[in-house]
Each structure stands twice: as C-alpha cells, then as structure tokens.
Design an enzyme around this catalytic site. Structure first.
Site, short mmCIF file in Angstrom:
data_model
loop_
_atom_site.label_atom_id
_atom_site.label_comp_id
_atom_site.label_asym_id
_atom_site.label_seq_id
_atom_site.Cartn_x
_atom_site.Cartn_y
_atom_site.Cartn_z
CB CYS A 38 -21.20 -8.96 -18.61
SG CYS A 38 -22.14 -10.17 -17.69
CB CYS A 58 -24.35 -14.30 -20.14
SG CYS A 58 -23.91 -13.33 -18.67
CB CYS A 114 -25.83 -9.89 -18.26
SG CYS A 114 -25.07 -9.92 -19.91
N GLY A 167 0.79 -1.22 0.00
CA GLY A 167 0.00 0.00 0.00
C GLY A 167 0.82 1.27 0.00
CB CYS A 170 -20.32 -11.59 -21.06
SG CYS A 170 -22.07 -11.37 -21.37
#
Lengths: 258, 363, 283
Positions: free
Chosen positions: C267, C245, C242, C33, C273
C-alpha cells in the site's frame, strides 16, 4: 431567400497612420449568397475581411450580424471577449495558407473534430465518423483520418481546412484567397468543391480574391475595390461582362490579355 | 517478510550533519569570516544582494558562507529572509545624478562634463592568472584609494544631456502612477514597465545575459549604445509622515546603466532615441548592462515593434528569469515521483498488452 | 522549541500575508476550480517542494488543529518529514499520522484511502496549476480560454490519444471538469484518486507557490474526469494485493526487491496499511 439579411456592413473604415486602408465601405449579404471582394493587392479587400472577422479593429462603422437566435448584433460594438466567442461559434474562416487554419501536430480527424468537440460533442466514435464523412465530402480518402496534416499536399491541406471550417455548418464563412498559392489544376478542382459545398449547405460566403475567374465561378455578386473604396458592385456576370468603371475594365481586360 | 521503508527523519538529520562538515571543510584550514567574504569576494556579495533583492552586505556574506559559495543557494537564503522582514517605509527614488561616483563611462561621447572615470574595473586587465595572489602574505597597509568625493564639476547623466536637445524619449515620471510592487501582487501579463524592471533587477544574471546577448545577435536587435554606466554610492531617503520632509537613512552602492537604442518617430512626435535601463546593487555591471538590453527588448510592444524574438516575449522572459523559482522547480525532480511513475507503468504495460493483442489479431 | 523562542510569527507567515492568502482562498471557494492569482512569498523551502501548499496551510492552521503531512501517500518520506517539522517548529501544532484524526492534511501526489469527512481540510501541493499549459504555453491565452470555456483543444488531445494509442494517455494529474464549468488539474495524483474528488464532504484546497495560484473544491462539488462517452474514464488496477495487509482496493507501490527483478507490492498509503494490520487484516 428570406427577407432578413444575414450581414450588414456599414461605413466600415480603417486607417494605418496617415494611410486609409478601407474608406467607408458598406454592403448587405443575404442567406445563401456568395459575395466576392475583388481587387489587386493593396485594395483593402483583405483588411475589410479581417474587420468583419474581428481580427482587425475598425476606426469607424458597424458590422451587424444576425446570430443564431435571430438577434442582430453589431460585432464592432462588442467587447473583445464577446466578439471572439461569437465569431468562434458562428462564423467560419478559411485562410489562404491552410497551415494558418489547422493544427499541424494533430491528426486530420482531430482537426475536423475539434469544432465539434468545442461545441460539446463527447462521443469519440461519432466524432470520428463525422470527421470521416467530411473527409469524403472534401474528396479525400477517409482512411487518412489519422494522418498528420504535414503528410498532405497543399491542396489536400486546404481541403482539410475547409472541412474543419464547415463541419459545424456555420451560416457565414469568410474566405481569404482560398485557392491562392495552389496549382492551376488543383485550384480548379477545389473551386468546384467549394461551389458544390456552398450550394449544398446553403451557407453565405464573403470571399476575397484577386482572381476574377474565382469570383466568376463562386460568387453571386461582387464588389470591386481600389485603394480602399468600392468602385463598382453588382451581379458577378453583369459586372465582368459589362464593366462600367475604368478600373474594373482594366482588371477585366488584363485577365483576357493574360 | 517485507519491512516498510522508514527512517526519513534520521536520514535528514544525518544529511544535515554531513552538510555542516562539508561546509567547514578541512578543519586545519582557517574558517572563513564574514568580513573576508564581504571584503574580498565583494562581487559575489553584490550579486547575492541584487538577486536576493535585499541590500545588506553582511547578511549576503553570511548567505554565501552558509551556501558554501553556491550563489543561487545564497540568493535563495536571502530571499527567504527578506520574506520575514516588516515593511517600515518606502524610500524616495534615488537620485543617481547626485551619486558619489567611483566609475563613470560613456561609449557615446569621447568626453563629457564630469569626464570618463575608469574606476576599479576588470575591463583592461589581461586575463592572466596572477600566481602572486596564490601566496597569502600579510600586506603592509597600502595607501587606500581615496573614497570618492562628491564630484568637483557637475556630472550630468547622459540621458539628461541628450534630453536637453530632445533627442531621447522622456521618462514621464510625473504622469506615472505609483510603481507597483512585484512581491505584493501577483504578476499578470501584460505587465507594466515598473514591474518588469523589478523582475529583471532580481532576475538571474546568466539568463538575462543570454537574453541580452541574443538581441545583439539579431533576435530582436535594437542597435544599442552604452550611453552611460555609473557606479558609486547614493543616499537613501524617506519622508516620515510625522516630519513631512526627507531624512537620510543610509547609503547604498549601486551600478546604473543607460542604453540608448534606435530611434523611433510617430505622427505625434519627431524621431528620438529610445532607451533601456539597468540597475543593480553593488558593482554588478554585467548584470546592469544585460538588464538594460532586455528592458529595451521587452518594450517592443509599447514602441510598436512586432515582438518576434524570445527576448521580446514578456511572458517567456519574466516567467523564467527568477533563479529561485527555476532552481526550485528543476531540482524538485529529485523528490519522489514514484506514485506517478507507477501510474505511468500501469498505463504503459496496458498499452503494450493491447498493442501485442492487436498484432496477434492482425496475423 | 516554542514558537516564541524560534522568533517567527505563528506558522511563519506574518498576519497580513495570511489575510491576503485567505482572501484568495475565499475567492477560490466561491468559484470552484478557478485559479486565483495570489502574491506568493518566498518560503524557507524551495519552489517545487510544496511552498504553495505550505502557504495555504500556514494561512488556515490554528493552535487547535491537528496536522498530517504525506508525500506519495506516506508520512515518513523525507519531504513530508521536512514539512511536518517546519510546522512543528513554527506553529507548535499537534501532528498525527492517522488520517481520521487530522483536521488538516497536506499532501503531495496522493489522496488517502480512508474517506475524508466533513470538517476536514485537504491541502494539495501543485507544481503546474494550468490544465491547458501543455497545449498553450502563454498565460494570456489560457486565461482567455478559461474565461470563454474554450476547452476544445483539451478534447483534441484526448481524441488524439485514443486515435494513436487506443486510450486516453493521462496517467496522473488527469484533467477534470469542476461543476460543469472550469477545467482543472487535480495535481499529480494518480487517476486512481480522481473519483475521491467528486462530491467529497471535505474542503479541498490547492496551492501552487511558484506559479502563484490557489484553487479550491468546496465540499460536495461535482467533479468529473474528462472522457468520451464511448471511452469512459478508468482507474488503475492491480492483480496483486498488498503484501503487508492484503488490501486489494488500495493504490500499491511497486518495489523491486532483488537484481532478478522480483517485485513486491505494498500500500502507498502507510496509515491505511497500518490501520488494516491493526484490525487483524492479513496478506
């Protein structure tokens, strides 16, 4: 009062080019004590306060502070990073101009809450609740918690700054002319508030003021400064009722004349 | 039936083809040669070299051609090319005192050793469009102006003249550590003067011009005088370790500007003029002058001046001076951001629902 | 075109530069970080277009790697195409659109829906690495704040959001606390993707070219999105699924289809997808 002093300042000095601003000043501060540094502008009292706060680097001397854990630490000898961290966590500061001690772009609640959040508080409701309590404590309307500091009067901004400085209940608070620049009536109310809060919380205060009335109302002891030196010190009432040094006498008499 | 958006590859290829067409423009018009750009647009070439931080007039001319005349785009091309070049050696500091001077002026002295040489400058032209230039005619070979010879009489730098009397702060070259390299180590603040000057030398002329201008208008005023501006050619030398002595590897054209600014004194030293320094490749005089003003402004802290103006703020100036960085980031907003926008839409719709709910509850 | 004919070193950068960047990456991995400054180079793509991510990828990629590049979750957006071509031209590495088959995934603004595995490296393109930048423009000050873990002002901002709007108003690039010590920006991924950072088995590297910073999340690092106990972090949700899909779990792109404002949702992760469709999922 306990046996161990909270703050011991020893031979603290500051020079700007050729001009000495503070010449070898020392004093001891005990827990729960309020000490006033009085004198005219140019006496060195603000420079002295700023050296204790770590904002100005002294040329000589030490500032020994008893930290939370009980150890004695010389703030002057610390690295800048360590000093800043320590001061941020354990010493409060009230500026003469409240705008210097507040975040003007966030709400009153955020201002008071910040020291709590910096110390790890993570419950919004509790932070808000504590902030509201403190608004009440400084005699402001808790419903103004979400207002911006710019919507408050000067006196209220100062109360807000005081709440922010005291919310984590630091054992030492430094104040630079906390009532300077305010109306006389507003000043009086603010002084009353400060006296009560300081008494209730048992905090130690080093207070800079040119106003002897402020010193008399708030301080147990005072140091009279002239041209960087302490010319007289003692219990407030004694010094002001029976000044020994000619400069102190001058200060006292000019107040009476006015 | 929804069909997923495809065709990014094809779109890019088509885009490149269109760009090439636009770059060429009307095929009936003769194509620009690099020589034409180098010779007749030399100040554009100079700017690209200065901010591209690479001295090569032909490459700079190519960059200008490829960039369709967009100088910031050309600067980017040259910088990207610079990244690929290996470092062979570090040169000795150039000696501008030994410059083959083509132009040399001083605003601080009416006359001085070596004289005031006007050189090829726009300064005293009247800015009237010259329509004679619109016609292209094959010009008879005119007598070319003589290439500047080495100066007949000595031409000391004004800084040296003032320095002889101790009037100006001395550059402490001997004591200074080896200069850092802005492109080899990340810039950290506060930055030393050598790194600041490097950043200014490759900084965007427009930005530095505005910053320098702001100091003249009171945002960090330093009472500047143009002590000297020189343009001409200097030799570049290296000291190969095998030889142990300096050899000349070439010559470059540069412009140097020395500004002299208000005096300072201290306990240790009597009052002296302070200075600002500007240097650029080729004839980029405006850039060198702006750089000198900003250099002086950025020295505020070291000269015990309270930095209050934007031009005195190191982080502000140096973070935003590079046109390649600025152009990239500003223009990156053209890239798709629709996922983040979708996130914002979601949040905004939620906030609006809650706001309405609160209003209804209140009623 | 082979690397030799292109006239460039493998993956464009010279070996010294790659070594310098790898050293920065190692430091970053050692302090999760924390933003490590590095001497970024000018690249043939503009600042803001992913030069940081490209430099990180160029420094770690080898001839055996398989590279996937996505932007907004899709392999076929113009910038992803451009970057993938860059590496094809300068490194000649194999490329793929399948998340599960990639060894290195360079991404802008999304983490794929398919969970990452140990051994995979994800390289994020970062515009502004400094989480405190909007609160404090000065680098000297933000450096000190990180050194002293002085993050009060970040919480002030979140408090203020709740006071003003009833909730934390960060939608993307949502700040996180790494291993309880450093405040970090995860790059402009939607907050939907933040949970995928926490204890990921993959190595996550973040490159900011213009700002010249690299930071990292080594595998299995705890990453917590900032919030309050009584206002916990929450991700985006859709009522729609979606349209291709049928997924109800992925991040959906909203596409305006006609001038009456009709909308379709699909998606954002094109590979995810496609894979679902191939497995027989239906809207």
């Amino acid at each position: 009062m306990s046996e161990v002093p909270l703050l011991v300042v020893d031979h603290l000095a500051k020079r700007y080019r050729e001009r000495p601003a503070v010449r070898g000043v020392g004093f001891t501060l005990w827990p729960g004590e309020v000490l006033a540094l009085v004198g005219e502008s140019g006496s060195g009292k603000t420079t002295l306060l700023n050296m204790i706060a770590g904002r100005v680097a002294p040329n000589a001397g030490s500032v020994r502070f008893r930290v939370e854990s009980g150890d004695i630490v010389d703030l002057v000898a610390l690295s800048e990073a360590e000093r800043r961290m320590l001061v941020r966590r354990e010493i409060g500061f009230v500026h003469q101009n409240p705008r210097d001690g507040l975040r003007l772009s966030v709400s009153a609640g955020a201002n008071i809450g910040e020291p709590l959040m910096a110390a790890g508080a993570r419950h919004y409701g509790s932070i808000r609740h504590t902030a509201a309590l403190w608004l009440e404590r400084v005699e402001m309307d808790p419903r103004r918690l979400d207002d911006l500091p710019t919507s408050f009067s000067g006196g209220m901004q100062q109360r807000l700054q005081i709440a922010r400085a005291l919310v984590t209940e630091p054992r030492l608070v430094l104040m630079d002319e906390p009532t300077g620049g305010l109306d006389v009536s507003v000043q009086a109310k603010l002084l009353d508030l400060l006296r009560r809060l300081v008494g209730d919380l048992g905090i130690s205060v080093v207070l800079v003021t040119h106003d002897l009335g402020v010193a008399r109302l708030l301080a147990h002891r005072l140091l009279v400064m002239q041209q960087g030196e302490v010319v007289e010190s003692g219990v407030t009432d004694q010094v002001l009722d029976d000044p020994q040094h000619p400069y102190t006498q001058l200060l006292v008499s000019s107040v009476l004349a006015a | 039936m929804y069909v997923a958006v495809k065709g990014g590859e094809a779109a890019i290829d088509a885009g490149h083809a269109l760009l090439a067409e636009r770059r060429r423009g009307d095929a009936a018009v003769p194509e620009l040669s690099l020589a034409q750009i180098r010779e007749q647009l030399s100040l554009a070439v100079d700017r690209v070299m200065a901010e591209g931080a690479l001295y090569d007039p032909d490459l700079a001319a190519l960059a200008v051609k490829q960039a369709r005349g967009d100088l910031i785009e050309a600067i980017f091309l040259l910088r990207a090319y610079r990244t690929t070049l290996p470092r062979l050696a570090e040169s000795e500091p150039i000696d501008t005192g030994r410059m083959r001077v083509e132009r040399r002026i001083s605003a601080t002295f009416k006359d001085l050793p070596g004289g005031q040489i006007l050189g090829p400058t726009f300064d005293y032209t009247h800015r009237l469009l010259d329509f004679a230039l619109a016609a292209e005619r094959p010009e008879p070979p005119a007598a070319r102006a003589q290439a500047p010879a080495a100066p007949a009489e000595p031409m000391p730098r004004v800084a040296a003249i003032l320095g002889g009397e101790g009037l100006i702060e001395q550059e402490n070259a001997a004591a200074a550590a080896a200069p850092g390299d802005l492109t080899r180590a990340p810039l950290a603040y506060p930055a030393s003067r050598d790194l600041r000057l490097q950043a200014l030398a490759r900084g965007d002329e427009g930005f530095l011009l505005a910053m320098g201008y702001s100091t003249q208008r009171g945002y960090g005023h330093s009472h500047p005088f143009a002590a000297e501006i020189r343009q001409g050619r200097v030799t570049v030398e290296i000291v190969p370790p095998e030889l142990g002595f300096a050899v000349e590897i070439g010559e470059i054209a540069i412009t140097e500007c020395q500004m002299v600014n208000q005096f300072k004194g201290s306990d240790a030293a009597p009052p002296q003029f302070t200075s600002g320094y500007g240097l650029s490749f080729g004839g980029a005089e405006r850039k060198a002058m702006a750089m000198a003003l900003v250099d002086r402004a950025l020295r505020a802290a070291e000269l015990a001046e309270e930095p209050q103006a934007p031009a005195q703020d190191q982080e502000f100036v140096l973070s935003h001076a590079d046109s390649v960085e600025a152009s990239g980031f500003v223009q990156h907003l053209k890239l798709p951001h629709y996922v983040d926008f979708q996130s914002e839409l979601d949040l905004l719709r939620r906030l609006r629902r809650e706001w309405s709910a609160r209003r209804e509850a209140a009623e | 075109m082979t690397v030799a004919t292109a006239g460039y070193n493998f993956a464009y950068l010279d070996e010294q530069t790659k070594r310098m960047i790898r050293r920065a990456i190692l430091k970053a991995v050692a302090v999760p970080g924390y933003q490590v400054p590095f001497a970024g180079r000018e690249m043939p793509l503009p600042y803001g277009w992913g030069t940081g991510g490209i430099q990180v990828t160029a420094s770690i990629i080898g001839s055996e790697d398989r590279l996937k590049v996505i932007d907004q979750g899709a392999d076929d957006t113009t910038n992803a195409v451009s970057i993938r071509r860059f590496f094809a031209k300068t490194a000649g590495v194999a490329t793929t659109t399948r998340t599960s088959e990639a060894t290195i995934i360079q991404t802008r603004h999304r983490i794929p829906e398919t969970p990452l595995a140990a051994g995979q490296i994800m390289v994020f393109q970062v515009p502004i690495p400094e989480p405190l930048r909007w609160l404090e423009p000065r680098e000297t000050e933000t450096r000190r704040m990180h050194a002293q873990a002085d993050y009060g002002s970040m919480y002030v901002k979140l408090y203020e959001d709740i006071a003003r709007m009833g909730r934390i108003a960060a939608a993307y690039d949502y700040p996180v606390m790494v291993a309880g010590r450093y405040l970090m920006r995860p790059s402009p991924i939607p907050r939907f993707d933040n949970p995928k950072l926490d204890r990921s088995p993959a190595l996550l590297l973040f490159g900011a070219g213009r700002e010249k910073r690299i930071y990292a999340l080594p595998p299995h690092t705890p990453v917590k999105s900032l919030d309050f106990e009584d206002h916990p972090f929450a991700i985006e949700r859709w009522t729609e699924r979606c349209q291709r899909c049928g997924s109800g779990e992925s991040f959906l792109d909203e596409i305006v289809v006609d001038d009456r404002g009709t909308r379709r949702f699909v998606c954002s992760d094109t590979d995810h997808c496609d894979a679902r469709l191939a497995n027989g999922s239906a809207p």
